[in-house]
Design an enzyme around this catalytic site. Structure first.
Site, short mmCIF file in Angstrom:
data_model
loop_
_atom_site.label_atom_id
_atom_site.label_comp_id
_atom_site.label_asym_id
_atom_site.label_seq_id
_atom_site.Cartn_x
_atom_site.Cartn_y
_atom_site.Cartn_z
CB THR A 28 -0.92 0.03 1.23
OG1 THR A 28 -0.12 0.04 2.42
CG2 THR A 28 -1.86 -1.16 1.25
CB CYS A 32 -0.37 1.54 10.28
SG CYS A 32 -1.11 1.47 8.64
CB CYS A 36 -3.49 0.50 12.05
SG CYS A 36 -4.45 1.02 10.60
NE ARG A 39 -6.97 -7.77 4.30
CZ ARG A 39 -7.36 -8.02 3.05
NH1 ARG A 39 -8.44 -8.76 2.83
NH2 ARG A 39 -6.69 -7.51 2.04
NE ARG A 61 -0.55 7.47 0.61
CZ ARG A 61 -0.48 6.46 -0.25
NH1 ARG A 61 0.68 6.12 -0.79
NH2 ARG A 61 -1.57 5.78 -0.56
CB CYS A 63 -2.23 4.88 8.13
SG CYS A 63 -3.90 4.19 8.16
CB CYS A 66 -4.24 4.14 12.47
SG CYS A 66 -2.59 4.11 11.70
CG ASP A 449 13.35 10.66 50.38
OD1 ASP A 449 13.56 11.80 49.95
OD2 ASP A 449 12.24 10.29 50.80
#
Length: 508
Positions: A28, A32, A36, A39, A61, A63, A66, A449
Site C-alpha cells: 500500500t 501505520c 491500526c 486488516r 506515507r 495512514c 489510524c 530519603d
C-alpha cells in the site's frame, strides 16, 4: 523486539506499542501505528521501523485511518542514555530548530557526521529527518485541533518556510494542509479556534496523547510543591508561568481523561508570546507529566514484588514528574535539602517573591521563578537557615549563570550525577533527585530519603504483604523502574489524603 514479536503486536492491534515502532506495508505504500484497525497485512509485505522519520525516508506515507503521528512518544528515550536517546530528547525540545544539526551535535559532543551516522544506524534516519518528522507531528496537531492560519502553524511547528511546510505535510500525510484539516473536521465534528485578547498572546486548547492507565496523583505532587505567584495546583489541575525565548509562556493542564478507544489524553490550554515557543512548550509539558511512559511495562515489573504489587493495584499508572527547566530543578532541589516539602516550598516562595514580575492576560499568576542569573546577582541572603545551604545555592546559581556548569535533557545521567556531586553543598540525594526529575530517569533509588524509608516501613508492617526482604533488595528486584517504586513509597508515606513525596535528609 524481533520481527515476530512486533507482528504479533500489530495482529492483536495492541495500543500499548503505539509510538514504539512503525509498521510499513509495501503493498500500500503506507505506514501505520501498531493498533491500526485495518486488516493485518501479510508478513512478507511488512517492514518495521523505529521511527516515522525512517518510514518517510523509505518512501512511505502516513495512514489516514489510524493517524500514526497522533501517539505518545517512545518511552525508550528515557530508559536509554546513549547518544541516540539523548539526541531524540533534544530534537523533541526543538534543538535542531534553534541551533541546527551542528548545534545538536555539539551539545552531544560529536561532529555532525558522527551523529548522523549513529542516528541512521540506530533509528534509520538522520537528525534533520527526525526533526522534520517531529515538525510534521506538531503541524498535524495544530492543523486538526485549531483554526490557526497555515503560515502560523508552519512557523509554530519549526518549518523555515511555508513551502517547506506544504511539501512536508503533502509528503508525510498524502494530503494538503487544507485537506488534512477538513478531513479532521469531518471525522471529529470539532472546530477548535485559537483565542487571544486584543494585543495579547495567542491561547490554544489541545489534547496531548498519553498511554493508559494514567494516575492523576501527579497533580497532587505538583500542587504540594507549587510556588506562590509562579504556579498553582489542585488535585485535578496545574497552572504555570515560565520564561521562554520569545517571552512569557503560560499553560494549564487538567486531569488526564480516558478516551472511548482505549487511549488517554492530557487536556492543556497554552499561551505563548511567540509561535516558535509552542513546540518546546508542548515538549516540556509532555516531560513534566511523563506522557510517554509505558505504564503497563512499569506496573508489570513492580508487581513482581509482593509489596509493590499491592501499591500498583491501588494506583496503576503512577507517573514520574519531570522538569520544565533543568536550572530551576537544581535550584529547587538545593533549597529543599534537609527539610520537609512544606518547608522547602515556603522557602522557595520567599525566594520567588523577589523574582521578576510579569503580566499574562487570563491568569492570576504574576511572576517567573527566579533564574540563575537573578539569584547570582541578588543581594543579601537567599535562604534562611543554615548558611552552608545558602552558600551552596548562590554558588550553583553563579556557575549556571556563567555557563561553567551545564545541565539539560541531553545530559548523560552518569556524567551529570558526577558533575552535580562536584558542586559545593550537593550530596548524593540531591544529585540523584535532579537526575531523576531533569532526565525523567526511570531507575533512581534514594535510600537516604526519609519518606522512602517511612513508606517502606509502613509497607513492611502490613501483615498481608510482610516480607523479610530489605528495601535495597526489593529495589534491586524492580530495576530498571526504581524511580516509579520510589514514587509509590512516597505516596505510601503520606497520610491520606496526603501528597506523594516527603522530606529530604541526605544533603552534603
Amino acid at each position: 523486539m524481533d520481527f515476530w514479536q512486533q507482528y504479533r503486536a500489530i495482529d492483536a492491534r495492541d495500543a500499548r506499542f503505539d509510538g514504539q515502532f512503525i509498521t510499513a506495508v509495501s503493498s500500500t505504500g503506507i505506514y501505520c501505528r501498531p493498533s491500526c484497525p485495518a486488516r493485518t497485512p501479510k508478513p512478507a509485505n511488512v517492514t518495521f521501523f523505529r521511527t516515522s522519520a525512517a518510514a518517510h525516508e523509505a518512501g512511505y506515507r502516513a495512514c489516514k485511518r489510524c493517524l500514526p503521528e497522533a501517539v505518545p512518544g517512545d518511552p525508550e528515550w528515557h530508559l536509554r542514555s546513549d547518544a541516540a536517546a539523548r539526541a531524540m530528547r533534544l530534537i523533541a525540545d526543538g534543538e535542531v530548530d534553534r541551533a541546527g544539526v551542528p548545534g545538536l551535535a555539539a551539545r552531544l559532543g560529536y561532529s555532525p557526521r558522527q551523529l548522523n551516522r549513529i542516528l541512521r544506524e540506530e533509528l534509520g534516519a538522520g537528525a534533520l529527518a527526525l526533526a522534520r518528522a517531529h515538525r510534521a507531528q506538531t503541524a498535524r496537531t495544530l492543523l486538526t485541533a485549531t483554526t490557526l492560519r497555515f503560515a502560523d502553524i508552519a512557523f509554530a511547528a519549526g518549518f523555515g518556510s511555508i513551502r517547506q511546510f506544504n511539501d512536508t505535510v503533502q509528503q508525510v500525510f498524502d494530503l494538503t494542509p487544507g485537506r488534512l484539516r477538513e478531513a479532521s473536521r469531518q471525522r471529529t465534528g470539532t472546530d477548535g479556534s485559537p483565542t487571544a485578547e486584543p494585543g495579547g498572546p495567542l491561547r490554544l486548547s489541545l489534547s496531548l496523547p498519553a498511554r493508559p492507565p494514567y494516575d492523576n496523583a501527579i497533580f497532587r505532587f505538583l500542587a504540594a510543591r507549587a510556588v506562590a505567584g509562579v504556579e498553582i495546583g489542585t488535585t485535578t489541575s496545574y497552572e504555570r508561568l515560565l520564561r521562554l525565548p520569545a517571552g512569557p509562556a503560560w499553560f494549564r493542564a487538567e486531569a488526564v481523561e480516558p478516551q472511548g478507544d482505549g487511549r488517554a489524553a492530557l487536556p492543556v490550554t497554552v499561551s505563548v508570546a511567540g509561535l516558535a515557543d509552542l513546540q518546546p512548550l508542548l515538549s516540556r509539558i509532555r516531560r513534566l507529566f511523563d506522557l510517554d511512559a509505558d505504564p503497563v511495562a512499569v506496573d508489570s515489573a513492580l508487581s513482581r514484588d509482593a509489596g509493590f504489587a499491592a501499591l500498583v493495584a491501588d494506583a496503576p499508572g503512577l507517573r514520574l514528574p519531570g522538569s520544565l527547566d533543568p536550572h530551576e530543578t537544581l535550584i529547587r532541589a538545593i533549597a529543599g535539602q534537609q527539610g520537609t516539602v512544606a518547608a522547602a516550598t515556603m522557602a522557595l516562595g520567599r525566594l520567588a517573591a523577589a523574582g521578576p514580575a510579569v503580566h499574562v492576560p487570563g491568569t492570576g499568576l504574576d511572576r517567573f521563578f527566579p533564574s540563575a542569573e537573578d539569584l547570582a546577582t541578588a543581594p543579601g541572603t537567599l535562604l534562611r537557615g543554615p548558611r552552608r545551604r545558602d552558600a551552596a545555592l548562590r554558588a550553583a546559581a553563579g556557575k549556571l549563570a556563567s555557563g561553567s556548569f551545564a545541565i539539560g535533557i541531553g545530559s548523560d545521567p552518569a556524567e551529570l550525577r558526577g558533575d552535580l556531586l562536584q558542586l559545593d553543598g550537593v550530596g548524593p540525594w540531591t544529585a540523584d533527585y535532579v537526575v531523576m526529575r531533569v532526565l525523567g530517569h526511570p531507575d533512581i533509588h534514594l535510600p537516604g530519603d526519609a519518606a522512602v524509608r517511612a513508606g517502606w516501613a509502613r509497607l513492611s508492617r502490613d501483615p498481608t504483604i510482610a516480607s523479610a526482604v530489605s528495601l535495597d533488595a526489593a529495589m534491586a528486584g524492580v530495576r530498571p523502574w526504581r524511580s516509579y517504586a520510589t514514587l509509590h513509597l512516597w505516596r505510601t508515606a503520606a497520610p491520606p489524603p496526603g501528597v506523594a513525596g516527603g522530606s529530604v535528609d541526605d544533603a552534603a
